[in-house]
Motif scaffolding. Structure first.
Motif, PDB file in Angstrom:
ATOM      1  N   GLU A  62     -38.061  49.405  40.859  1.00 42.11           N
ATOM      2  CA  GLU A  62     -37.832  50.692  40.071  1.00 42.11           C
ATOM      3  C   GLU A  62     -36.700  51.602  40.549  1.00 42.11           C
ATOM      4  N   ARG A  63     -35.905  51.784  39.716  1.00 45.24           N
ATOM      5  CA  ARG A  63     -34.596  51.936  39.933  1.00 45.24           C
ATOM      6  C   ARG A  63     -33.842  52.851  38.874  1.00 45.24           C
ATOM      7  N   VAL A  64     -32.694  53.647  39.215  1.00 49.16           N
ATOM      8  CA  VAL A  64     -31.996  54.586  38.525  1.00 49.16           C
ATOM      9  C   VAL A  64     -30.945  53.271  37.866  1.00 49.16           C
ATOM     10  N   SER A  65     -30.768  53.510  36.421  1.00 49.29           N
ATOM     11  CA  SER A  65     -29.951  52.418  35.608  1.00 49.29           C
ATOM     12  C   SER A  65     -29.064  53.143  34.848  1.00 49.29           C
ATOM     13  N   GLY A  66     -27.901  52.636  34.591  1.00 51.34           N
ATOM     14  CA  GLY A  66     -26.828  53.231  33.746  1.00 51.34           C
ATOM     15  C   GLY A  66     -27.537  53.482  32.188  1.00 51.34           C
ATOM     16  N   TRP A  67     -28.256  52.495  31.784  1.00 50.88           N
ATOM     17  CA  TRP A  67     -28.841  52.951  30.398  1.00 50.88           C
ATOM     18  C   TRP A  67     -30.017  51.841  30.200  1.00 50.88           C
ATOM     19  N   LEU A  68     -30.770  52.357  29.248  1.00 53.09           N
ATOM     20  CA  LEU A  68     -31.910  51.324  29.105  1.00 53.09           C
ATOM     21  C   LEU A  68     -32.151  50.864  27.654  1.00 53.09           C
ATOM     22  N   SER A  69     -32.784  49.739  27.302  1.00 53.24           N
ATOM     23  CA  SER A  69     -33.117  49.317  25.992  1.00 53.24           C
ATOM     24  C   SER A  69     -33.407  50.405  25.314  1.00 53.24           C
ATOM     25  N   GLY A  70     -32.928  50.541  24.090  1.00 55.28           N
ATOM     26  CA  GLY A  70     -33.516  51.501  23.060  1.00 55.28           C
ATOM     27  C   GLY A  70     -34.807  50.683  22.226  1.00 55.28           C
ATOM     28  N   SER A  71     -34.991  49.596  22.648  1.00 59.58           N
ATOM     29  CA  SER A  71     -36.616  49.087  22.141  1.00 59.58           C
ATOM     30  C   SER A  71     -37.694  49.863  22.377  1.00 59.58           C
ATOM     31  N   CYS A  72     -37.600  50.202  23.641  1.00 61.65           N
ATOM     32  CA  CYS A  72     -38.795  50.775  24.167  1.00 61.65           C
ATOM     33  C   CYS A  72     -38.417  51.881  25.220  1.00 61.65           C
ATOM     34  N   GLN A  73     -38.385  53.073  25.116  1.00 63.45           N
ATOM     35  CA  GLN A  73     -38.319  54.189  25.961  1.00 63.45           C
ATOM     36  C   GLN A  73     -39.041  55.368  25.905  1.00 63.45           C
ATOM     37  N   LEU A  74     -39.513  55.895  26.998  1.00 59.20           N
ATOM     38  CA  LEU A  74     -40.152  57.194  27.327  1.00 59.20           C
ATOM     39  C   LEU A  74     -39.268  58.165  27.556  1.00 59.20           C
ATOM     40  N   PHE A  75     -39.273  59.180  26.895  1.00 63.49           N
ATOM     41  CA  PHE A  75     -38.292  60.373  27.127  1.00 63.49           C
ATOM     42  C   PHE A  75     -39.045  61.622  27.583  1.00 63.49           C
ATOM     43  N   ARG A  76     -38.540  62.236  28.649  1.00 56.63           N
ATOM     44  CA  ARG A  76     -38.878  63.901  28.839  1.00 56.63           C
ATOM     45  C   ARG A  76     -38.116  64.624  27.761  1.00 56.63           C
ATOM     46  N   ARG A  77     -39.145  65.160  26.874  1.00 58.38           N
ATOM     47  CA  ARG A  77     -38.515  65.932  25.573  1.00 58.38           C
ATOM     48  C   ARG A  77     -37.521  66.801  26.129  1.00 58.38           C
ATOM     49  N   GLU A  78     -37.490  67.305  27.297  1.00 50.60           N
ATOM     50  CA  GLU A  78     -36.580  68.540  27.858  1.00 50.60           C
ATOM     51  C   GLU A  78     -35.112  67.759  27.849  1.00 50.60           C
ATOM     52  N   ALA A  79     -35.365  66.566  28.353  1.00 53.74           N
ATOM     53  CA  ALA A  79     -33.828  65.831  28.561  1.00 53.74           C
ATOM     54  C   ALA A  79     -33.276  65.309  27.275  1.00 53.74           C
ATOM     55  N   PHE A  80     -34.181  64.718  26.492  1.00 50.70           N
ATOM     56  CA  PHE A  80     -33.873  64.277  25.204  1.00 50.70           C
ATOM     57  C   PHE A  80     -33.294  65.374  24.237  1.00 50.70           C
ATOM     58  N   ASP A  81     -33.652  66.517  24.236  1.00 47.94           N
ATOM     59  CA  ASP A  81     -33.339  67.702  23.507  1.00 47.94           C
ATOM     60  C   ASP A  81     -31.948  68.315  24.039  1.00 47.94           C
TER      61      ASP A  81
END
Length: 290
Positions: free
Chosen positions: A176-195
C-alpha cells in the motif's frame, strides 16, 4: 495546494459509475460480482456512450439501484465518466469509476473504502488488478516524465526489461503506497477530490485520461493510493478491439497531448515536434498490416 482537511459538503454514500460502450455479457458479470464486493448499499450509474446492444443495458437497468444514463453520443471514457458522476447528488461522497469488463473479488470495494479512512489526504484509490491468467497488471505507476516516457515508448516492445520501463511501471512487491497515477479501469475517488479538479479532462478521448487525472489530483494536494489488498480481474480489450487502428491512433494522440500540456513555450517546440514525428512513425509501424 488544496486544503484537504476542510469539512466536506458530501455525504458518505457510495456510487459506482460504469462507462459502457457495447458492454455485452461483461456488464452482467460486473454487476453480479459487485453485489459481493461491499456490504453497503451501492448506487450504480451506467454512463453509456451510445451503444446499440440495448438488451444487455436494459436488463442491467432492471436491477435495484442501477440507473441507465443514455448519453446519446460517444464522449470517450473520461467524458462519459464525468457525465455519470454529474448524475449523483451530494449525498454520494465516494465514487468508483470503472470499466464494465471487471470482476470484483468479494469484499474488495469495502477494502478500498477502509483504506480511504487510513489515508485522509487520499483522493483516488486503486486496487490490485489481475489479468485473466492471474498475472498482476502494473496499475500504479510513476508519472511519465519526458525522458522516462520516451525511453518507455521506444524500448518497451523490443526490450521489455529496459530501465525506463521498469522505473515507470513500478513492478515490485505489492504494498500500500502513494503512486503517481492509477489505472483508470477501476478507481475509487473521494468525491471532494474528484470535483476539486473537475474530474477527467474530456479532451482525452481514450488513454492517458487516468495519467492526466492522477497528475492533477497530486498537484491539487491529494494522493493517489495503491491498495493491493483489494483486487479485481480485468478482462480488457473488449471496447478497443472494435476499432484497433483507431484506438492505437487515439493512444498516440493522447500521449502527445499529455506531454504538450506539460511542456509549453517556444523552447519546447522543437522537442515536441520531434516527439510528434516519433509517435507518428511508431503508429505507422504498429498499424502496418492491421
Amino acid at each position: 495546494m488544496a486544503r484537504v482537511t476542510e469539512p466536506t459538503r458530501y455525504g458518505d454514500g457510495v456510487a459506482v459509475v460504469v462507462v459502457t460502450y457495447f458492454p455485452g455479457d461483461d456488464l452482467a458479470r460486473f454487476l453480479d460480482t459487485l453485489e459481493k464486493a461491499s456490504t453497503r448499499d451501492v448506487r450504480v450509474v451506467l454512463a453509456d456512450n451510445d451503444s446499440t446492444d440495448d438488451e444487455a443495458l436494459d436488463r442491467a437497468a432492471e436491477r435495484e439501484n442501477v440507473h441507465l444514463l443514455r448519453i446519446g453520443e460517444n464522449l470517450g471514457y473520461g467524458g462519459g465518466a464525468n457525465r455519470g458522476v454529474a448524475e449523483l447528488d451530494d449525498s454520494y461522497g465516494w465514487v468508483v469509476v470503472a470499466n464494465p469488463d471487471l470482476e470484483w473479488e468479494p469484499g474488495s470495494l469495502d477494502v478500498l473504502l477502509d483504506a480511504a479512512r487510513r489515508w485522509p489526504r487520499g483522493g483516488a484509490f486503486g486496487p490490485l488488478i489481475r489479468e485473466p491468467d492471474g498475472t498482476v497488471y502494473p496499475s500504479a505507476r510513476l508519472l511519465p516524465s519526458l525522458g522516462r516516457g520516451i525511453g518507455h515508448a521506444v524500448f518497451a516492445k523490443v526490450w521489455p526489461a529496459n530501465p525506463w520501463t521498469r522505473a515507470y511501471r513500478q513492478e515490485r512487491a505489492p504494498e500500500e503506497r502513494v503512486s503517481g497515477w492509477l489505472s483508470g479501469s477501476c478507481q475509487l475517488f473521494r468525491r471532494e477530490a474528484f470535483d476539486s479538479v473537475r474530474g477527467f479532462d474530456s479532451r482525452y478521448f481514450m488513454y492517458f485520461e487516468d495519467v492526466d487525472l492522477g497528475d492533477r489530483i497530486g498537484r491539487a494536494g491529494w494522493q493517489n493510493v495503491y491498495v493491493p489488498s483489494a483486487a479485481v480481474t480485468h478482462i480488457g480489450g473488449k471496447a478497443t478491439s472494435r476499432a484497433p487502428k483507431k484506438m492505437l491512433a487515439a493512444h498516440h494522440e493522447s500521449a502527445y497531448r499529455y506531454l504538450a500540456d506539460r511542456h509549453r513555450g517556444p523552447a519546447w517546440k522543437p522537442v515536441l515536434a520531434a516527439i510528434k514525428l516519433g509517435l507518428a512513425a511508431r503508429l505507422k509501424l504498429e498499424t502496418r498490416g492491421r
